[in-house]
Each structure stands twice: as structure tokens, then as C-alpha cells.
Design a protein around this motif. Sequence first.
Motif, PDB file in Angstrom:
ATOM      1  N   THR A  56       0.849  -1.192   0.000  1.00 54.69           N
ATOM      2  CA  THR A  56       0.000   0.000   0.000  1.00 54.69           C
ATOM      3  C   THR A  56       0.885   1.242   0.000  1.00 54.69           C
ATOM      4  O   THR A  56       2.085   1.178   0.279  1.00 54.69           O
ATOM      5  CB  THR A  56      -0.912   0.035   1.237  1.00 54.69           C
ATOM      6  OG1 THR A  56      -0.097   0.007   2.422  1.00 54.69           O
ATOM      7  CG2 THR A  56      -1.860  -1.156   1.245  1.00 54.69           C
ATOM      8  N   GLU A  57       0.257   2.394  -0.299  1.00 58.86           N
ATOM      9  CA  GLU A  57       0.964   3.671  -0.258  1.00 58.86           C
ATOM     10  C   GLU A  57       0.774   4.295   1.126  1.00 58.86           C
ATOM     11  O   GLU A  57      -0.307   4.193   1.704  1.00 58.86           O
ATOM     12  CB  GLU A  57       0.400   4.627  -1.313  1.00 58.86           C
ATOM     13  CG  GLU A  57       0.343   4.056  -2.711  1.00 58.86           C
ATOM     14  CD  GLU A  57       1.693   3.618  -3.220  1.00 58.86           C
ATOM     15  OE1 GLU A  57       2.641   4.420  -3.201  1.00 58.86           O
ATOM     16  OE2 GLU A  57       1.804   2.453  -3.645  1.00 58.86           O
ATOM     17  N   GLY A  58       1.817   4.932   1.651  1.00 61.12           N
ATOM     18  CA  GLY A  58       1.651   5.584   2.936  1.00 61.12           C
ATOM     19  C   GLY A  58       2.928   6.217   3.435  1.00 61.12           C
ATOM     20  O   GLY A  58       4.031   5.935   2.943  1.00 61.12           O
ATOM     21  N   PHE A  59       2.769   7.086   4.418  1.00 65.18           N
ATOM     22  CA  PHE A  59       3.909   7.734   5.051  1.00 65.18           C
ATOM     23  C   PHE A  59       4.476   6.784   6.098  1.00 65.18           C
ATOM     24  O   PHE A  59       3.729   6.212   6.890  1.00 65.18           O
ATOM     25  CB  PHE A  59       3.481   9.042   5.705  1.00 65.18           C
ATOM     26  CG  PHE A  59       4.632   9.881   6.180  1.00 65.18           C
ATOM     27  CD1 PHE A  59       5.344  10.669   5.285  1.00 65.18           C
ATOM     28  CD2 PHE A  59       5.009   9.878   7.512  1.00 65.18           C
ATOM     29  CE1 PHE A  59       6.416  11.441   5.715  1.00 65.18           C
ATOM     30  CE2 PHE A  59       6.075  10.648   7.950  1.00 65.18           C
ATOM     31  CZ  PHE A  59       6.784  11.432   7.052  1.00 65.18           C
ATOM     32  N   ASP A 109      -1.510  11.532  16.060  1.00 63.71           N
ATOM     33  CA  ASP A 109      -2.214  10.875  14.968  1.00 63.71           C
ATOM     34  C   ASP A 109      -1.540   9.592  14.520  1.00 63.71           C
ATOM     35  O   ASP A 109      -1.902   9.017  13.483  1.00 63.71           O
ATOM     36  CB  ASP A 109      -2.342  11.834  13.782  1.00 63.71           C
ATOM     37  CG  ASP A 109      -3.416  12.882  14.020  1.00 63.71           C
ATOM     38  OD1 ASP A 109      -4.606  12.545  13.919  1.00 63.71           O
ATOM     39  OD2 ASP A 109      -3.059  14.030  14.342  1.00 63.71           O
ATOM     40  N   VAL A 111       1.626   9.185  13.593  1.00 58.60           N
ATOM     41  CA  VAL A 111       2.760   9.354  12.688  1.00 58.60           C
ATOM     42  C   VAL A 111       4.044   8.984  13.432  1.00 58.60           C
ATOM     43  O   VAL A 111       4.289   9.458  14.545  1.00 58.60           O
ATOM     44  CB  VAL A 111       2.852  10.800  12.171  1.00 58.60           C
ATOM     45  CG1 VAL A 111       4.121  11.006  11.341  1.00 58.60           C
ATOM     46  CG2 VAL A 111       1.617  11.148  11.347  1.00 58.60           C
ATOM     47  N   PHE A 146       0.535  17.411   6.921  1.00 58.44           N
ATOM     48  CA  PHE A 146      -0.380  16.330   7.260  1.00 58.44           C
ATOM     49  C   PHE A 146      -1.773  16.861   7.549  1.00 58.44           C
ATOM     50  O   PHE A 146      -1.954  18.019   7.912  1.00 58.44           O
ATOM     51  CB  PHE A 146       0.099  15.589   8.510  1.00 58.44           C
ATOM     52  CG  PHE A 146       1.381  14.845   8.346  1.00 58.44           C
ATOM     53  CD1 PHE A 146       1.393  13.555   7.836  1.00 58.44           C
ATOM     54  CD2 PHE A 146       2.587  15.430   8.698  1.00 58.44           C
ATOM     55  CE1 PHE A 146       2.576  12.865   7.680  1.00 58.44           C
ATOM     56  CE2 PHE A 146       3.776  14.750   8.538  1.00 58.44           C
ATOM     57  CZ  PHE A 146       3.777  13.462   8.029  1.00 58.44           C
ATOM     58  N   ILE A 206      -8.737  11.772   2.834  1.00 60.75           N
ATOM     59  CA  ILE A 206      -7.512  11.945   3.602  1.00 60.75           C
ATOM     60  C   ILE A 206      -7.780  11.602   5.053  1.00 60.75           C
ATOM     61  O   ILE A 206      -8.651  12.186   5.698  1.00 60.75           O
ATOM     62  CB  ILE A 206      -6.981  13.383   3.470  1.00 60.75           C
ATOM     63  CG1 ILE A 206      -6.644  13.681   2.005  1.00 60.75           C
ATOM     64  CG2 ILE A 206      -5.759  13.592   4.351  1.00 60.75           C
ATOM     65  CD1 ILE A 206      -6.193  15.098   1.769  1.00 60.75           C
ATOM     66  N   GLU A 207      -7.048  10.655   5.571  1.00 60.54           N
ATOM     67  CA  GLU A 207      -7.203  10.227   6.947  1.00 60.54           C
ATOM     68  C   GLU A 207      -6.241  10.994   7.841  1.00 60.54           C
ATOM     69  O   GLU A 207      -5.172  11.430   7.399  1.00 60.54           O
ATOM     70  CB  GLU A 207      -6.919   8.729   7.064  1.00 60.54           C
ATOM     71  CG  GLU A 207      -7.866   7.848   6.265  1.00 60.54           C
ATOM     72  CD  GLU A 207      -9.290   7.903   6.792  1.00 60.54           C
ATOM     73  OE1 GLU A 207      -9.457   8.185   7.998  1.00 60.54           O
ATOM     74  OE2 GLU A 207     -10.224   7.670   6.011  1.00 60.54           O
ATOM     75  N   GLU A 210      -2.245  11.217   7.575  1.00 65.91           N
ATOM     76  CA  GLU A 210      -1.830  10.919   6.209  1.00 65.91           C
ATOM     77  C   GLU A 210      -1.105  12.122   5.608  1.00 65.91           C
ATOM     78  O   GLU A 210      -1.500  13.271   5.790  1.00 65.91           O
ATOM     79  CB  GLU A 210      -3.043  10.572   5.356  1.00 65.91           C
ATOM     80  CG  GLU A 210      -2.690  10.133   3.950  1.00 65.91           C
ATOM     81  CD  GLU A 210      -3.908   9.707   3.161  1.00 65.91           C
ATOM     82  OE1 GLU A 210      -3.738   9.169   2.062  1.00 65.91           O
ATOM     83  OE2 GLU A 210      -5.027   9.913   3.663  1.00 65.91           O
ATOM     84  N   SER A 259       2.738   7.925  -5.819  1.00 66.27           N
ATOM     85  CA  SER A 259       1.928   7.413  -4.711  1.00 66.27           C
ATOM     86  C   SER A 259       0.561   8.067  -4.620  1.00 66.27           C
ATOM     87  O   SER A 259      -0.281   7.631  -3.836  1.00 66.27           O
ATOM     88  CB  SER A 259       2.676   7.621  -3.383  1.00 66.27           C
ATOM     89  OG  SER A 259       3.814   6.790  -3.313  1.00 66.27           O
ATOM     90  N   PHE A 261      -0.199  11.251  -3.619  1.00 68.76           N
ATOM     91  CA  PHE A 261      -0.188  12.550  -2.943  1.00 68.76           C
ATOM     92  C   PHE A 261       0.684  13.506  -3.755  1.00 68.76           C
ATOM     93  O   PHE A 261       1.189  13.157  -4.831  1.00 68.76           O
ATOM     94  CB  PHE A 261       0.285  12.420  -1.494  1.00 68.76           C
ATOM     95  CG  PHE A 261       1.615  11.739  -1.334  1.00 68.76           C
ATOM     96  CD1 PHE A 261       2.799  12.402  -1.601  1.00 68.76           C
ATOM     97  CD2 PHE A 261       1.694  10.424  -0.896  1.00 68.76           C
ATOM     98  CE1 PHE A 261       4.024  11.787  -1.454  1.00 68.76           C
ATOM     99  CE2 PHE A 261       2.911   9.789  -0.750  1.00 68.76           C
ATOM    100  CZ  PHE A 261       4.085  10.474  -1.027  1.00 68.76           C
TER     101      PHE A 261
END
Length: 300
Positions: A56-59, A109, A111, A146, A206-207, A210, A259, A261
Amino acid sequence: MQLTGLGYFGLHTQHIDPWRTFAEDVLGLSTSTTDDGLRLRMDDRDWRIALHAAETEGFAYAGWEVAGPTELEAAARELESAGVKTEHGDEALCRQRDVLDLIHLRDPDGVRIEIFYGARTAVTAFASPTGARFVTGEQGLGHIVFNVEDYDATYRFYTELLGFKASDFCDLGRKRIAFLHTNSRHHSLAFAGLVVDPERKPRKDIEPGELFHFMLEVDDLDTVGLAQDRCAAGAAPLAMTLGRHSNDRMVSFYAVTPSGFEVEYGHGAITVSDPWTATRMAGTSVWGHRRPGRTTEVPA
């Protein structure tokens, strides 16, 4: 606590090969292959952005730098005394990040934050595939933005615990954006309390936690214009046209990354020096920064 800047960040992605092409051809970053993905270089550091192969895509994480081991241990004590759980990175993790030591924790959150010292400096000079020269040094690599669930809790976490200072704020409808600095860069971190623009039609809702976008600054306006031309010619989708931001005065455009974003690519931001008085902006851009096909400004 005094963080010296944004030293690195990591992303999870399914799109390693498209990221390699995007980084080299659009952004002008050099790339190197790792066991699990790709590293991107932009200056005298061995790397600044890591891409980790994932489903998956993500930070993945943000690496905030401190001056040395004394400052790192002091940061760990401050966080633990405030009830924030931290862990020291083991030898394998420090070797993977190419740092001497680090601690890691989570923000409100979720992160992942890594506080580190002793990043590796490269022996060879950085050579951009497009001739770009990036503004880094004591300002760090750029900024990250974010979406957050609890604006007040996030603001207290970064300012009261991690030592960030407010540069300015922007109110757009029911949304408030905070722009924070930890060195002379106008902002190394920004976050918004609500989904940024319901008309944007992003890849998904957008969660909280994210990544919305990251920013890279170059030392010449023509470098920005040429990069936008490459996007217009089909190298990458253009997310927002060239424009000037109202707070840091940067002239920039936005492109869509592999990705999904965005990345802001700009030149000419002002710097800040403390004591600095934060103000509240009525909008994010003086001119430009329009979505392709739209004639009205869309807040960044």
C-alpha cells in the motif's frame, strides 16, 4: 528540546520503478537501490527520502535531527518525563537509517517520529540529473504537511514537547492550518485540522496522519519553471499551476507523485528568525496555484 531540522523521511509504496523515474526526471534527485526499495539524494547527505516497497501507499516515518548524543538523550528524558513512550533504535535500525543513534515515538495521529543524530555525509558530490540545486543545509530537506484529527492536541505536542515554534496560521472555512518552524526555514511542518478541500477529489479520503504533500526548494526560479514544463509535457500530472504563497512567499507548483499525494516544488521562500511573531493569513496564495481546468484559486 531543540530539533535542528527535518533530516529525512520514508514512504511505503507499490511503485518503486515509477518513483525512480519521477525522482530523476521531474524532481532532479539522484537515486540508489536498497534491499527493500530506493533512496533519493539531493545534497551532501547520503540520502534524504527513502522509498520502501510495500503493498500500500503511505507515510512511514519522519526523521527530525538534533545536534548530537547529549541532545538526543536530553530529548528522550524530556519526552519520558512528559509520559510519551519512546524507544531507542537498535543497531540494525540505525544502520538502515545511516545514523549513529535515534529514538522513535508516535505523534497524536500515529505518525512515526524518529529523532536522530549523526547522519552520514557522502564522499562524492551530489549531481542532479536535471542540474537542480536544492536549498537544504541548516534548513533541512524541506517540509511535510499532514491532515490531523485533533488540531489542538497536535499543536501542543509539537510546540510544547518537541520545541517547534509557530510561523503563522491560515483559516480557510472551518479548517485551520498551522505552519511551524524549528530553524530558519519558514516551516518544516504544517498540519490542517480538517480535510483540506472537499472538491479536490483526491485518490481517497484523507485520513488523520496521512501525508498531504512534501516540499522541495531549489535555488533558481528557472529550475522550477523547467520542472513544470516537464510535467506539462507528460512526465507527471500537474496538481496545481505556478503560484506564490502568501506566507513564505515561495513561488511553486504542485505535481502528483506516483503514490498519489503531491509534491510542492518551489523557489524563493523567506526565512524566519526568533523572536518571530506569528500572524493569521486570509488565504494560502497571492496568485496562481490553480487546479488544471479550474479558473478559481484552490487553497494549497
